[in-house]
Design a protein around this motif. Structure first.
Motif, short mmCIF file in Angstrom:
data_model
loop_
_atom_site.label_atom_id
_atom_site.label_comp_id
_atom_site.label_asym_id
_atom_site.label_seq_id
_atom_site.Cartn_x
_atom_site.Cartn_y
_atom_site.Cartn_z
N THR A 143 0.77 -1.25 -0.12
CA THR A 143 -0.13 -0.08 -0.31
C THR A 143 0.76 1.33 0.28
O THR A 143 1.62 1.43 0.37
CB THR A 143 -0.70 0.08 0.99
OG1 THR A 143 -1.87 -0.97 1.57
CG2 THR A 143 -2.26 1.18 1.46
N GLU A 148 1.07 4.99 -6.96
CA GLU A 148 1.25 3.91 -6.85
C GLU A 148 2.08 3.81 -7.50
O GLU A 148 2.97 5.25 -8.38
CB GLU A 148 -0.13 3.05 -7.84
CG GLU A 148 -1.86 3.36 -8.09
CD GLU A 148 -2.71 3.27 -9.29
OE1 GLU A 148 -2.06 2.44 -9.83
OE2 GLU A 148 -4.30 2.35 -8.63
N ARG A 154 -2.62 2.13 -4.49
CA ARG A 154 -3.15 2.93 -3.80
C ARG A 154 -3.99 2.79 -2.41
O ARG A 154 -4.50 1.83 -2.61
CB ARG A 154 -3.70 4.27 -5.26
CG ARG A 154 -4.55 5.85 -4.40
CD ARG A 154 -4.95 6.52 -5.32
NE ARG A 154 -4.11 6.71 -6.34
CZ ARG A 154 -3.50 8.08 -6.56
NH1 ARG A 154 -3.49 9.08 -5.68
NH2 ARG A 154 -2.66 7.93 -7.71
N MET A 155 -3.70 3.57 -1.43
CA MET A 155 -4.75 2.94 -0.58
C MET A 155 -5.74 3.31 -0.56
O MET A 155 -7.19 4.69 -1.02
CB MET A 155 -3.78 4.13 0.57
CG MET A 155 -4.73 3.81 2.46
SD MET A 155 -3.69 5.54 2.96
CE MET A 155 -1.96 4.55 3.47
N SER A 156 -6.53 2.28 -0.39
CA SER A 156 -8.11 1.99 -0.25
C SER A 156 -8.70 3.12 0.59
O SER A 156 -8.33 3.65 1.48
CB SER A 156 -8.37 0.52 0.46
OG SER A 156 -8.22 0.45 1.34
N GLY A 423 -2.59 -1.05 6.19
CA GLY A 423 -2.05 -1.57 4.92
C GLY A 423 -3.94 -1.41 4.21
O GLY A 423 -4.42 -2.01 4.85
N ASN A 424 -4.29 -1.95 2.96
CA ASN A 424 -5.09 -1.97 2.63
C ASN A 424 -5.56 -4.12 2.75
O ASN A 424 -6.45 -4.35 3.01
CB ASN A 424 -5.08 -2.21 0.69
CG ASN A 424 -4.87 -0.90 0.56
OD1 ASN A 424 -5.42 0.23 1.06
ND2 ASN A 424 -4.50 -0.65 -0.88
N THR A 430 1.43 0.14 5.70
CA THR A 430 3.07 0.48 5.06
C THR A 430 3.13 1.38 6.14
O THR A 430 3.15 1.85 7.43
CB THR A 430 1.40 1.51 4.44
OG1 THR A 430 2.92 2.33 3.49
CG2 THR A 430 0.19 2.26 4.59
#
Length: 861
Positions: A143, A148, A154-156, A423-424, A430
């Motif tokens: 993440t 990206e 990309r972070m959700s 993180g996702n 992250t």
């Protein structure tokens, strides 16, 4: 094997080191193979699928049916049936000695009972075969906080919502820091005084005690419900942000609770504690004396007793020149302590503070005298009495805390700050990485268990301060002992990493990157598919060696050899060009591998450049570190400080950095809008600060972020506070094999030793000390002191390289002891300036001091 077949009919012979398969299973495999041989195309595929489904229904997946690479979680199967075998004691085996047999599909060791002799048979009972669960989740995605690329996504929205309070707090801190810096510069220009303050809370006033953080809420004690766990309501303590953890005490169990995204300090949240861990189960009857080869190592260290803490009240007189709210350092309880003068106190007044100590004084209040002899003039790690965190401070020539804020090439230092974020994927957190002034960096002094849900304290302040004063070998023993306490118990599950040798790196990456932090602290067993072998440690050593060799290979494009020393590796800033789709995944993978190697007492194959070890430890990065990275650039920046104002402006430089990227010149801004800011004498310190930050971190920040995140997925950061960066290199790469005779034969002598060379009395003393007085570790430390690495070229000291990449042999330069009282090292040239001492004893004493102080930036002059 023949004896085994006679005593256990129905089982076929196994190859050396392999497994025995029941004859009935072999016959079924032959029938299936014959059926497939008569089929073709879709019919063959259908027959194979039907056969595999039938096999899966007939027997559970076990450790011996692993047929493809990956990470496998192996746990006990207490519900399965036990197996009984009869074995014959082999010839030459005496009472209480062990021998190996193959029981079913497993190799086990049997201890011969005292009343049994060779040739006699005995009955053994084998516990249920372990259950194997293959990790089907695949590689956890990285993440990215900023965007990206390189394998990061990309972070959700959900992760961003959880992390937003932490991100906002960090941005606010940076803005406040910039405002304070501007304000301080304005005050300096007006009054010439500097008054920055290290990060930390205020201590109580005259006659008061330390302000402590609020105690964790204690939940009421209640018996759990018969069928489900009891729920409790707890209050979120002050200072706890959404997503962060806090401790509570439930029925005598200390638990870690994660603050929900919608909760705030003062609000009540409902928790349901996990069930207490079950008591270790005894093996079934008849299993006494039988152990599985697929078992934890028997030589795991026994945890030593932890030191106990008690609280001691100290009283000290505020030293002259210290103003209210200004910090000062002193020695208390054998520790370097950072104290902030209360707002209602001043120089000459007495103040009190409390400090945890391992041995309490007989006096209720211990009076302290200011002691600075051992912490003068250099960066040193202290303990903040407000929160018991470790913090860096710099002492000036008078032994006071250096409060200079503007960049200075001789005094300033920076420490990486890593902010962890969700993180996702919960398996892969992250974070945000930056360089901050060393006095603003702090590290916790405690480690809590998060894997088992108890939140119990594994390492405390007393453990760390006790270990910090030990010799390197004792520090290493303490570290490995602590890691063994953090290791997930074998009976709670362990991992089997199965890889193909021809696809070693790809298979290993897929396996390791699918694990969570708990899996990383389990015991690992390795298997190379198609090869016979039981991992008793040798396969693990080979795996770590081969994987790190491949990933550090410069041809892969992720790492480059250091220009001055090809044995040391540095991150390739253009790794995104070499591996645009996944280069960050490789760095996260390497961080996990390096952390796991350190956790399991394994070695990695390559040495890194010095500032990399400093980043891992969170040690100060100084301007001198730039010299090892780029000597020419270092000299250019240093020359700017010697120029006149008009000469600096005549260079027409701005706050940008230009470098060659595959033959194309690219320009990078050192600060926002740097292309529009010209360098002049007034802003030259800020320009040099920006250049140092860019070359030491910002240039490779994405790669370094993932490397550190992977490393700390395994290793808790507070454990590393007992080591310096030289010790960390020795711990990760091992002590080198140093041929002292080869070292002596390939040494040059200049200065006062040029005429007599090695026959000079001082040179003879030096080599006698290296050979006879220094142990293996100290030889490596003196080599690090002079060459900046403990590595020795494979071809010996005759090809030792200097900073320009050319051969520069180890050199001893004779200097006057009245001008240079201590030995000095010039790592770019592999040269040591060795004063002409009057005695061997003085030489030994000064040499030890020089090596010890070089790691902290002390000015021994």
């Amino acid at each position: 094997q023949q004896q085994y077949q006679q005593s256990a009919p129905g089982y076929g012979a196994a190859p050396a080191g392999g497994y025995v398969v029941p004859q009935q299973a072999q016959q079924q495999q032959h029938i299936a193979a014959a059926a497939l041989a008569t089929s073709s195309g879709a019919a063959a595929a259908s027959a194979l699928a039907a056969h595999q489904q039938q096999q899966q229904q007939q027997q559970p997946l076990t450790a011996q049916t692993i047929s493809r690479p990956g990470a496998y979680s192996i746990s006990r199967n207490d519900a399965g049936p036990t197996q009984v075998f009869r074995v014959v004691v082999p010839a030459g085996v005496g009472p209480n000695q062990e021998f190996q047999v193959h029981a079913g599909a497993r190799a086990v060791r049997v201890r011969c009972p005292p009343d049994v002799r060779p040739g006699q048979s005995l009955q053994i009972t084998i516990p249920p075969e372990p259950v194997v669960r293959q990790n089907q989740l695949g590689v956890a995605p990285l993440t990215s906080v900023v965007g990206e690329g390189g394998g990061a996504v990309r972070m959700s929205t959900q992760a961003a919502l959880t992390n937003q309070p932490v991100i906002d707090a960090e941005e606010a801190r940076r803005r406040q820091e910039e405002q304070d810096r501007i304000q301080q510069q304005q005050q300096q220009q007006q009054s010439g005084r500097r008054s920055p303050q290290p990060e930390g809370d205020e201590i109580g006033g005259r006659g008061t005690t330390t302000i402590s953080p609020p105690d964790p809420p204690t939940a009421p004690s209640a018996p759990p419900a018969p069928q489900q766990q009891q729920a409790y309501m707890v209050v979120v303590p002050q200072g706890v942000r959404p997503g962060s953890h806090f401790r509570v005490l439930v029925e005598g169990r200390e638990l870690m609770v994660q603050c929900p995204p919608t909760a705030r300090p003062g609000m009540q949240v409902r928790i349901v504690p996990p069930a207490p861990p079950p008591e270790p189960q005894q093996p079934p009857a008849g299993v006494t004396g039988v152990t599985d080869l697929d078992r934890p190592p028997e030589d795991r260290p026994i945890p030593s007793p932890r030191p106990q803490l008690t609280t001691q009240m100290f009283e000290v007189i505020v030293p002259p020149g210290v103003r209210p709210n200004q910090p000062f350092a002193l020695l208390a309880g054998g520790q370097r302590v950072l104290v902030t003068c209360p707002s209602n106190a001043g120089a000459g007044q007495k103040i009190r503070f409390q400090l945890p100590v391992t041995q309490k004084s007989s006096k209720s209040i211990e009076s302290l005298k200011m002691q600075y002899e051992s912490i003068k003039d250099g960066w040193t790690r202290t303990v903040r009495v407000t929160d018991m965190k470790f913090q860096w401070v710099r002492m000036d020539e008078q032994g006071d805390v250096d409060l200079s804020s503007r960049f200075n090439i001789d005094r300033s230092a920076y420490v990486r700050r890593l902010i962890f974020l969700e993180g996702n994927d919960p398996r892969m957190r992250t974070g945000m990485l930056s360089l901050v002034p060393a006095s603003q960096a702090a590290v916790d002094s405690k480690v809590y268990s998060k894997d088992d849900g108890t939140g119990r304290e594994i390492v405390g302040y007393a453990d760390i301060i006790t270990a910090q004063g030990h010799h390197f070998s004792e520090k290493a023993r303490w570290f490995h002992d602590t890691c063994s306490r953090l290791t997930v118990d074998w009976n709670e599950g362990h991992m089997r990493i199965t890889v193909r040798r021809q696809f070693l790196l790809a298979d290993s990456l897929a396996a390791v990157m699918s694990l969570n932090s708990r899996d990383l602290r389990k015991i690992w067993r390795f298997e190379f598919m198609g090869e016979v072998g039981v991992d008793a440690g040798g396969l693990a050593r080979e795996w770590f060696q081969l994987v790190t060799e491949q990933i550090f290979d410069p041809d892969r494009g992720l790492w480059l050899s250091e220009a001055g020393n090809q044995m040391n590796m540095r991150i390739n800033p253009m790794s995104k060009v070499s591996c645009p789709e996944d280069h960050l995944i490789y760095f996260r993978f390497l961080g996990r591998v390096m952390g796991k190697a350190l956790f399991d007492q394994r070695l990695v194959s390559s040495h890194m450049t010095r500032h990399m070890y400093k980043h891992i430890l969170g040690w100060p990065i100084t301007f001198d570190d730039l010299e090892l990275v780029d000597e020419e650039y270092y000299k250019h920046l240093k020359k700017l400080t010697e120029m006149k104002p008009e000469e600096v402006e005549f260079l027409c430089q701005d706050f940008t950095y230009t470098e060659d990227v595959l033959g194309v010149k690219e320009t990078f801004e050192l600060i926002p809008g740097g292309a529009n800011v010209d360098v002049n004498k007034d802003n030259l310190p800020e320009y040099m600060e920006a250049c140092l930050k860019y070359r030491m971190l910002d240039r490779t920040k994405p790669q370094m972020t993932e490397l550190l995140l992977g490393f700390f997925d395994v290793i808790p950061e507070p454990l590393l506070t007992v080591f310096d960066f030289q010790e960390l290199e020795l711990l990760m790469c091992g002590l080198p094999t140093i041929d002292v005779d080869d070292w002596i034969a390939n040494t040059n002598y200049i200065g006062k030793y040029e005429s007599k060379r090695g026959s000079h009395q001082v040179c003879r003393w030096f080599w006698e000390i290296v050979r006879d007085e220094f142990d293996h570790e100290m030889r490596a430390r003196i080599l690090q002191f002079v060459t900046a690495t403990s590595g020795v070229p494979s071809r010996g000291f005759s090809v030792l390289q200097g900073n320009d990449g050319n051969v520069k042999k180890f050199t001893i330069n004779g200097v006057d002891s009245t001008t240079f009282p201590f030995p000095r090292a010039h790592t770019c040239f592999n040269r040591i300036d060795l004063p002409v001492y009057d005695s061997k004893k003085l030489l030994l004493e000064r040499l030890k001091i020089a090596v010890a102080t070089s790691i902290t930036g002390f000015d021994i002059e």
